[in-house]
Design an enzyme around this catalytic site. Structure first.
Site, short mmCIF file in Angstrom:
data_model
loop_
_atom_site.label_atom_id
_atom_site.label_comp_id
_atom_site.label_asym_id
_atom_site.label_seq_id
_atom_site.Cartn_x
_atom_site.Cartn_y
_atom_site.Cartn_z
N HIS A 249 0.85 -1.20 0.00
CA HIS A 249 0.00 0.00 0.00
C HIS A 249 0.88 1.24 0.00
CE1 HIS A 249 -3.65 2.40 1.63
NE2 HIS A 249 -2.68 3.27 1.40
N HIS B 118 1.40 5.50 -2.02
CA HIS B 118 0.96 6.56 -2.93
C HIS B 118 2.18 7.10 -3.66
CE1 HIS B 118 -2.96 6.76 -0.80
NE2 HIS B 118 -2.22 6.31 0.19
N ARG C 98 1.74 9.25 -6.30
CA ARG C 98 1.33 10.51 -6.94
C ARG C 98 1.64 10.44 -8.44
NH1 ARG C 98 -1.40 10.92 -2.30
NH2 ARG C 98 -0.26 11.88 -0.61
N ASN D 21 -5.66 7.27 -5.81
CA ASN D 21 -6.31 8.55 -5.43
C ASN D 21 -5.57 9.76 -6.00
OD1 ASN D 21 -4.18 8.09 -3.59
ND2 ASN D 21 -5.15 9.29 -1.98
N LYS E 53 -10.01 -0.18 -4.97
CA LYS E 53 -9.92 0.49 -3.68
C LYS E 53 -11.23 1.17 -3.33
CE LYS E 53 -8.02 2.23 -0.02
NZ LYS E 53 -6.77 2.91 0.30
N HIS F 147 -10.37 1.41 2.75
CA HIS F 147 -10.06 2.43 3.75
C HIS F 147 -11.24 2.38 4.72
CE1 HIS F 147 -8.25 6.36 5.10
NE2 HIS F 147 -9.39 6.31 5.77
N HIS G 200 -4.15 -0.23 6.26
CA HIS G 200 -3.55 0.58 7.32
C HIS G 200 -4.38 0.60 8.60
CE1 HIS G 200 -6.28 3.31 5.34
NE2 HIS G 200 -5.43 3.68 4.42
N ASP H 237 1.89 2.80 3.32
CA ASP H 237 1.06 3.99 3.16
C ASP H 237 1.92 5.24 2.99
OD1 ASP H 237 -1.25 5.41 2.77
OD2 ASP H 237 -1.75 5.56 4.89
N HIS I 55 3.39 14.62 0.83
CA HIS I 55 2.77 15.95 0.68
C HIS I 55 3.90 16.95 0.91
CE1 HIS I 55 -1.46 14.65 0.82
NE2 HIS I 55 -1.08 13.78 1.72
C1 NCD Z 1 -3.17 9.23 2.04
C2 NCD Z 1 -2.80 10.23 0.95
O1 NCD Z 1 -2.18 11.24 1.26
O2 NCD Z 1 -3.11 10.00 -0.22
N1 NCD Z 1 -3.07 9.89 3.32
C3 NCD Z 1 -2.94 9.30 4.52
O3 NCD Z 1 -2.98 10.00 5.54
N2 NCD Z 1 -2.76 8.01 4.64
C4 NCD Z 1 -4.51 8.66 1.80
C5 NCD Z 1 -4.84 7.44 2.63
O4 NCD Z 1 -4.25 6.39 2.47
O5 NCD Z 1 -5.73 7.55 3.49
ZN ZN Z 2 -2.93 5.25 1.73
#
Ligand code: NCD
Ligand code: ZN
Length: 344
Positions: A13, A15, A17, A41, A98, A135, A173, A246, A250
């Site tokens: 799992h 991200h 981007r 996402n 998802k 989620h 998560h 996860d 950011h």
């Molecule tokens: C994730 C994200 O930033 O895309 N953020 C997070 O706090 N885990 C989204 C997610 O997995 O909930």
């Molecule tokens: Zn996530």
């Protein structure tokens, strides 16, 4: 010096981007993981087979030279998802879809507003052998944020699991003892991922002595008894619980803000921090199962060839990383000590 060698792990799992951010995130993960389940996402979200194929190509193009890293793609479910979308996604090699309850987390506004109407989609996924990644948090205003995971289990997850006993479900998560107990007592088609932050921290680490935005993620860190339940279950080597970082980047300004984004960027230290935790738990012999075996087994994929080696050596996680666009990002556990280091 103490060393540990494990079969090459996967991240179930994360991200990545999009755009030039991929030149940061893909190499960071590919340095130690052979595969990763890539969350859909994006803006706009990845809701069909065509978008999946294009996104996969962009990820592959960002791999370091010679890397065999394989992204495992996922489909973002909405109330407009059709059975046809599932079939076409499956045809292009999508392994999972998802489920985000709308509004639960980053870029989830377009997601599922009402669960009941997408039960036919779950039925099609069960038929196609596509996993459902959840989620698991309710989003109702009146439900306290610290109770949202438990409420989701009671109100929705129990029903999904009983209605679709053959559907493989990953409760993503997880953060509570309630989730641990639920997964342990469910049938073998229910498993869970656990992040480094939920093993290392509890809500005091986010709120005592000042707000620490870099420890803010969703589902939010819970009280200590829940952290302890997560640590306890991974130390038993239960095969229903496996690695999912996860890792969710950011930019610094987006985290250090009056309304900061949720997500911890852990890709540069995750495998090291998991090792650190398993060592603290005196359970290093259980690390390989958690990191390299149980996830692949649950997904019905072969375990990786090759190994990685970590040595017991202190190092400090960098205070910040400069992204390809020139902006800084603060990695998870920045400035803190990690007791294990990956070596080539
Ligand atoms: C994730 C994200 O930033 O895309 N953020 C997070 O706090 N885990 C989204 C997610 O997995 O909930
Ligand atoms: Zn996530």
């Amino acid at each position: 010096m103490a060393q540990i060698k494990i079969q090459t792990p996967d991240d179930w799992h994360l991200h990545f981007r999009d755009g030039d951010m991929l030149n940061e995130t893909v190499p960071a993960t590919a340095r130690c993981f052979n595969r990763a389940i890539v969350m859909p996402n994006l803006v706009p979200p990845i809701t069909n087979a065509k978008m999946i194929e294009e996104y996969r190509k962009r990820i592959l193009a960002a791999r370091p030279e010679g890397s065999k890293f394989e992204p495992l793609m996922t489909l973002y479910l909405t109330n407009e998802t059709t059975r046809e979308d599932i079939i076409l996604a499956k045809e292009v090699g999508t392994v999972a879809a998802k489920l985000y309850p709308a509004g639960a987390t980053t870029n989830s506004d377009a997601a599922v507003k009402s669960l009941e109407p997408i039960f036919p989609i779950f039925e099609e996924m069960q038929k196609q052998g596509m996993l459902l990644l959840i989620h698991g948090e309710v989003t109702d205003d009146h439900v306290d944020i610290f109770d949202r995971e438990k409420e989701f289990i009671d109100r929705h997850l129990t029903r999904i699991v009983t209605t679709f006993p053959e559907l493989k479900i990953v409760f993503e998560h997880i953060t509570t003892k309630d989730a641990v107990d639920f997964v342990v007592s469910s049938n073998d088609n229910v498993a869970a991922t656990i992040t480094p932050q939920h093993l290392l921290l509890n809500r005091n680490d986010m709120l005592v002595g000042g707000i620490r935005p870099h420890n803010y993620c969703l589902p939010v860190l819970k009280r200590n008894i829940h952290q302890q339940a997560l640590r306890k279950v991974v130390a038993t080597g239960n095969k229903k619980f496996f690695l999912g970082t996860d890792s969710a980047p950011h930019e610094k300004d987006m985290k250090e803000s009056a309304c900061g984004c949720a997500g911890c960027y852990s890709a540069w230290s995750a495998i090291e921090l998991y090792t650190h935790v398993f060592d603290e738990l005196d359970a290093l012999d259980k690390l390989e199962g958690f990191a390299s075996h149980y996830g692949a087994d649950f997904y019905g994929l072969p375990r990786n060839e090759g190994t990685i080696t970590l040595v017991k050596e202190d190092w400090t996680i960098p205070e910040q990383i400069i992204l390809p666009n020139g902006n800084p990002i603060v990695p998870f556990f920045a400035g803190q000590n990690c007791t294990w280091k990956l070596i080539d």
